[in-house]
Design a protein around this motif. Sequence first.
Motif, short mmCIF file in Angstrom:
data_model
loop_
_atom_site.label_atom_id
_atom_site.label_comp_id
_atom_site.label_asym_id
_atom_site.label_seq_id
_atom_site.Cartn_x
_atom_site.Cartn_y
_atom_site.Cartn_z
N PRO A 24 0.80 -1.24 0.00
CA PRO A 24 0.00 0.00 0.00
C PRO A 24 0.84 1.29 0.00
CG PRO A 24 -1.01 -1.62 1.43
CD PRO A 24 0.32 -2.19 1.00
N PRO A 25 1.94 1.38 0.77
CA PRO A 25 2.73 2.62 0.72
C PRO A 25 3.35 2.87 -0.67
CG PRO A 25 3.29 1.37 2.68
CD PRO A 25 2.42 0.50 1.85
N VAL A 26 3.80 1.82 -1.33
CA VAL A 26 4.37 1.98 -2.67
C VAL A 26 3.29 2.40 -3.65
CG1 VAL A 26 5.46 0.76 -4.60
CG2 VAL A 26 6.30 0.41 -2.27
N THR A 27 2.13 1.80 -3.54
CA THR A 27 1.00 2.16 -4.40
C THR A 27 0.61 3.62 -4.19
OG1 THR A 27 0.22 -0.12 -4.28
CG2 THR A 27 -1.33 1.52 -5.09
N GLU A 28 0.56 4.04 -2.94
CA GLU A 28 0.23 5.43 -2.64
C GLU A 28 1.28 6.38 -3.21
OE1 GLU A 28 -1.83 8.74 -1.33
OE2 GLU A 28 -2.51 6.66 -1.44
N GLN A 29 2.54 6.00 -3.11
CA GLN A 29 3.62 6.82 -3.66
C GLN A 29 3.47 6.96 -5.18
OE1 GLN A 29 7.57 5.29 -3.05
NE2 GLN A 29 8.49 7.30 -3.34
N ILE A 30 3.13 5.88 -5.85
CA ILE A 30 2.91 5.92 -7.30
C ILE A 30 1.75 6.85 -7.63
CG2 ILE A 30 2.17 4.56 -9.30
CD1 ILE A 30 3.71 2.17 -8.00
N LEU A 31 0.65 6.72 -6.89
CA LEU A 31 -0.52 7.56 -7.15
C LEU A 31 -0.20 9.04 -6.95
CD1 LEU A 31 -3.32 5.40 -5.47
CD2 LEU A 31 -3.03 5.89 -7.91
N ARG A 32 0.50 9.35 -5.88
CA ARG A 32 0.85 10.76 -5.63
C ARG A 32 1.80 11.30 -6.69
NH1 ARG A 32 0.09 12.86 0.07
NH2 ARG A 32 -1.29 11.32 1.01
N ALA A 33 2.75 10.48 -7.10
CA ALA A 33 3.68 10.93 -8.15
C ALA A 33 2.93 11.18 -9.46
CB ALA A 33 4.77 9.88 -8.36
N MET A 34 2.02 10.28 -9.80
CA MET A 34 1.25 10.45 -11.04
C MET A 34 0.36 11.69 -10.97
SD MET A 34 2.33 8.20 -13.07
CE MET A 34 1.17 8.51 -14.38
N LYS A 35 -0.26 11.93 -9.82
CA LYS A 35 -1.08 13.14 -9.66
C LYS A 35 -0.23 14.39 -9.80
CE LYS A 35 -4.72 11.13 -6.80
NZ LYS A 35 -5.32 11.05 -5.45
N CYS A 36 0.96 14.36 -9.24
CA CYS A 36 1.87 15.50 -9.34
C CYS A 36 2.28 15.74 -10.79
CB CYS A 36 3.11 15.25 -8.46
SG CYS A 36 4.32 16.59 -8.51
N ILE A 37 2.69 14.68 -11.47
CA ILE A 37 3.12 14.79 -12.86
C ILE A 37 1.99 15.33 -13.74
CG2 ILE A 37 3.75 13.43 -14.91
CD1 ILE A 37 5.41 11.66 -12.97
N MET A 38 0.77 14.84 -13.50
CA MET A 38 -0.37 15.23 -14.34
C MET A 38 -0.99 16.56 -13.89
SD MET A 38 -1.84 11.33 -14.88
CE MET A 38 -3.45 11.77 -14.45
N GLY A 39 -0.52 17.12 -12.79
CA GLY A 39 -1.06 18.39 -12.31
C GLY A 39 -2.39 18.24 -11.59
N ASN A 40 -2.76 17.02 -11.22
CA ASN A 40 -4.03 16.77 -10.53
C ASN A 40 -3.96 17.04 -9.03
OD1 ASN A 40 -5.05 15.99 -12.98
ND2 ASN A 40 -4.95 13.81 -12.55
N ASN A 41 -2.83 17.52 -8.57
CA ASN A 41 -2.70 17.82 -7.14
C ASN A 41 -2.82 19.33 -6.88
OD1 ASN A 41 -0.29 18.70 -8.21
ND2 ASN A 41 1.00 17.75 -6.65
N GLY A 42 -3.20 20.08 -7.92
CA GLY A 42 -3.40 21.51 -7.76
C GLY A 42 -2.14 22.34 -7.90
N SER A 43 -1.02 21.73 -8.31
CA SER A 43 0.22 22.49 -8.46
C SER A 43 0.80 22.27 -9.86
CB SER A 43 1.24 22.07 -7.41
OG SER A 43 1.84 20.84 -7.75
#
Length: 171
Positions: A24-43
């Motif tokens: 689960p921590p690795v999966t969460e890290q992947i999800l957060r990285a993908m959101k960051c790359i795609m700009g889905n994290n608001g930045s």
Amino acid sequence: MLQELVDYLRCQSHSAVYATSLSPPVTEQILRAMKCIMGNNGSTEGIRRIRQLAENTKYFRARLKEMGFIIYGHEDSPVVPILLYMPGKVVAFAREMLERKIGVVVVGFPATPITEARARFCLSAAHTREMLNQVLHHMNEVGDLFCLKFSRRKHSSRPDLHDETGLEQSS
């Protein structure tokens, strides 16, 4: 989108087919990285890092070519393989770079054809121009020390006189 990613990882991931599933921590890290790359994290941090990585890659590869090294791989790849050719120089190169506090991965036979031994540099968006220039300086010295500059292209005998635009500076 989350469920699609989970389904994709379950079906396509090497670890899902041949080993245990992702934690689960690795999966969460992947999800957060993908959101960051795609700009889905608001930045815009992801796109800034991608641009910086592309800039670092272009600069590093161009400078190595100017020095006379032969480089494999795609021009846009941040993994930069430099041909060493001679198996006997692989260990000497790795040790010399380690003494200079530069991390590099060397690969030789049987992982590569016997005459295609290489060193690989892995660039990051976090590398500064100062860091890259320090590595380039040492590569220039080590390249001369071990006769590793095999390019037939005309290259600068004084690569330190070039700025990041590729234009020569007056001395």
